[in-house]
Write a protein that holds these residues in place. Structure first.
Motif, PDB file in Angstrom:
ATOM      1  N   ARG A  47      45.333  30.707   2.411  1.00  0.00           N
ATOM      2  CA  ARG A  47      45.483  30.596   0.958  1.00  0.00           C
ATOM      3  C   ARG A  47      45.818  29.167   0.562  1.00  0.00           C
ATOM      4  N   ALA A  48      46.670  28.506   1.337  1.00  0.00           N
ATOM      5  CA  ALA A  48      47.017  27.109   1.055  1.00  0.00           C
ATOM      6  C   ALA A  48      45.799  26.218   1.201  1.00  0.00           C
ATOM      7  N   ILE A  49      45.010  26.430   2.233  1.00  0.00           N
ATOM      8  CA  ILE A  49      43.790  25.640   2.448  1.00  0.00           C
ATOM      9  C   ILE A  49      42.835  25.832   1.279  1.00  0.00           C
ATOM     10  N   ARG A  50      42.626  27.088   0.893  1.00  0.00           N
ATOM     11  CA  ARG A  50      41.724  27.369  -0.234  1.00  0.00           C
ATOM     12  C   ARG A  50      42.211  26.694  -1.510  1.00  0.00           C
ATOM     13  N   GLU A  51      43.508  26.757  -1.761  1.00  0.00           N
ATOM     14  CA  GLU A  51      44.078  26.142  -2.958  1.00  0.00           C
ATOM     15  C   GLU A  51      43.860  24.624  -2.959  1.00  0.00           C
ATOM     16  N   LEU A  52      44.064  23.998  -1.814  1.00  0.00           N
ATOM     17  CA  LEU A  52      43.888  22.545  -1.715  1.00  0.00           C
ATOM     18  C   LEU A  52      42.418  22.148  -1.877  1.00  0.00           C
ATOM     19  N   LEU A  53      41.524  22.920  -1.282  1.00  0.00           N
ATOM     20  CA  LEU A  53      40.100  22.636  -1.433  1.00  0.00           C
ATOM     21  C   LEU A  53      39.650  22.845  -2.872  1.00  0.00           C
ATOM     22  N   ASP A  54      40.150  23.904  -3.502  1.00  0.00           N
ATOM     23  CA  ASP A  54      39.817  24.158  -4.903  1.00  0.00           C
ATOM     24  C   ASP A  54      40.349  23.052  -5.815  1.00  0.00           C
ATOM     25  N   ALA A  55      41.437  22.412  -5.410  1.00  0.00           N
ATOM     26  CA  ALA A  55      42.024  21.334  -6.206  1.00  0.00           C
ATOM     27  C   ALA A  55      41.248  20.032  -6.074  1.00  0.00           C
ATOM     28  N   GLY A  56      40.325  19.962  -5.120  1.00  0.00           N
ATOM     29  CA  GLY A  56      39.497  18.773  -5.006  1.00  0.00           C
ATOM     30  C   GLY A  56      39.624  18.002  -3.713  1.00  0.00           C
ATOM     31  N   LEU A  57      40.472  18.460  -2.810  1.00  0.00           N
ATOM     32  CA  LEU A  57      40.550  17.789  -1.520  1.00  0.00           C
ATOM     33  C   LEU A  57      39.369  18.223  -0.658  1.00  0.00           C
ATOM     34  N   THR A  58      39.079  17.437   0.355  1.00  0.00           N
ATOM     35  CA  THR A  58      37.997  17.761   1.276  1.00  0.00           C
ATOM     36  C   THR A  58      38.582  18.380   2.545  1.00  0.00           C
ATOM     37  N   ILE A  59      37.714  18.926   3.364  1.00  0.00           N
ATOM     38  CA  ILE A  59      38.143  19.469   4.657  1.00  0.00           C
ATOM     39  C   ILE A  59      38.846  18.369   5.453  1.00  0.00           C
ATOM     40  N   GLY A  60      38.283  17.168   5.448  1.00  0.00           N
ATOM     41  CA  GLY A  60      38.895  16.056   6.161  1.00  0.00           C
ATOM     42  C   GLY A  60      40.266  15.704   5.620  1.00  0.00           C
ATOM     43  N   ASP A  61      40.409  15.758   4.296  1.00  0.00           N
ATOM     44  CA  ASP A  61      41.718  15.492   3.693  1.00  0.00           C
ATOM     45  C   ASP A  61      42.750  16.484   4.207  1.00  0.00           C
ATOM     46  N   VAL A  62      42.404  17.764   4.146  1.00  0.00           N
ATOM     47  CA  VAL A  62      43.340  18.809   4.560  1.00  0.00           C
ATOM     48  C   VAL A  62      43.628  18.694   6.053  1.00  0.00           C
ATOM     49  N   ARG A  63      42.620  18.377   6.839  1.00  0.00           N
ATOM     50  CA  ARG A  63      42.816  18.237   8.279  1.00  0.00           C
ATOM     51  C   ARG A  63      43.829  17.123   8.588  1.00  0.00           C
ATOM     52  N   ALA A  64      43.874  16.089   7.736  1.00  0.00           N
ATOM     53  CA  ALA A  64      44.794  14.971   7.958  1.00  0.00           C
ATOM     54  C   ALA A  64      46.257  15.388   7.881  1.00  0.00           C
ATOM     55  N   PHE A  65      46.545  16.476   7.170  1.00  0.00           N
ATOM     56  CA  PHE A  65      47.939  16.921   7.084  1.00  0.00           C
ATOM     57  C   PHE A  65      48.104  18.414   7.337  1.00  0.00           C
ATOM     58  N   VAL A  66      47.175  18.996   8.061  1.00  0.00           N
ATOM     59  CA  VAL A  66      47.238  20.433   8.324  1.00  0.00           C
ATOM     60  C   VAL A  66      48.534  20.800   9.055  1.00  0.00           C
ATOM     61  N   HIS A  67      49.068  19.881   9.828  1.00  0.00           N
ATOM     62  CA  HIS A  67      50.298  20.181  10.571  1.00  0.00           C
ATOM     63  C   HIS A  67      51.503  20.389   9.663  1.00  0.00           C
ATOM     64  N   VAL A  68      51.444  19.943   8.410  1.00  0.00           N
ATOM     65  CA  VAL A  68      52.571  20.173   7.509  1.00  0.00           C
ATOM     66  C   VAL A  68      52.356  21.373   6.591  1.00  0.00           C
ATOM     67  N   LEU A  69      51.202  22.001   6.659  1.00  0.00           N
ATOM     68  CA  LEU A  69      50.967  23.190   5.830  1.00  0.00           C
ATOM     69  C   LEU A  69      51.954  24.301   6.173  1.00  0.00           C
ATOM     70  N   ASP A  70      52.312  24.409   7.417  1.00  0.00           N
ATOM     71  CA  ASP A  70      53.200  25.479   7.850  1.00  0.00           C
ATOM     72  C   ASP A  70      54.654  25.201   7.518  1.00  0.00           C
ATOM     73  N   ILE A  71      54.954  23.996   7.055  1.00  0.00           N
ATOM     74  CA  ILE A  71      56.319  23.636   6.687  1.00  0.00           C
ATOM     75  C   ILE A  71      56.654  24.160   5.299  1.00  0.00           C
ATOM     76  N   THR A  72      55.625  24.379   4.478  1.00  0.00           N
ATOM     77  CA  THR A  72      55.875  24.885   3.134  1.00  0.00           C
ATOM     78  C   THR A  72      56.239  26.353   3.212  1.00  0.00           C
ATOM     79  N   SER A  73      57.117  26.754   2.337  1.00  0.00           N
ATOM     80  CA  SER A  73      57.568  28.148   2.357  1.00  0.00           C
ATOM     81  C   SER A  73      56.590  29.036   1.610  1.00  0.00           C
ATOM     82  N   PRO A  74      56.541  30.323   1.924  1.00  0.00           N
ATOM     83  CA  PRO A  74      55.633  31.246   1.241  1.00  0.00           C
ATOM     84  C   PRO A  74      55.861  31.303  -0.267  1.00  0.00           C
TER      85      PRO A  74
END
Length: 144
Positions: A47-74
């Protein structure tokens, strides 16, 4: 849960889940029989990935910080650990976002200049037959 259920729970398709896995955004656990197995944590990440992509980031953008996606709380809150692996002072999310916004601003400026050149050229060529729309005229947003 299996890939079809995970896709439905995250609002994506099974193909998207496999693609995200190929691109390094997600790692699915495997059952002894080799099927992908997803948990609630994976659904939240998707869901976080989809939200970020929908906001205009690219797959490469998200991949650059994917390791911090799990730090955010539900609940959408952020912890102090959003600086990532390097400790304090380095925030890959901010770096990527600042770069993407700068690129968008540059594209907006380019498009504005192109619009102005077009309306000037048409007004010069066709005079009274051409009535340029106001520069601030924006179309109505389409329903989401």
């Amino acid at each position: 849960m299996r890939i079809g259920d995970a896709a439905a729970a995250s609002g994506l398709t099974p193909r998207a889940l496999r693609y995200y896995e190929q691109r390094g955004l997600l790692t699915a656990r495997r059952t002894p029989s080799g099927h992908r197995d997803y948990g609630q944590h994976d659904i939240e990440r998707l869901r976080a990935i989809r939200e970020l992509l929908d906001a205009g980031l690219t797959i490469g953008d998200v991949r650059a910080f994917v390791h911090v996606l799990d730090i955010t709380s539900p609940s959408g809150g952020r912890t102090s650990a959003t600086t990532g692996e390097g400790g304090t002072g380095h925030c890959p999310v901010a770096e990527v976002t600042i770069q993407r916004v700068a690129e968008l601003n540059q594209r907006i400026e380019q498009l504005t200049r192109a619009r102005d050149r077009l309306t000037t050229a048409l007004a010069h060529r066709f005079g009274d037959f051409f009535h340029a729309p106001p520069a601030d005229l924006t179309p109505e947003p389409t329903p989401a």
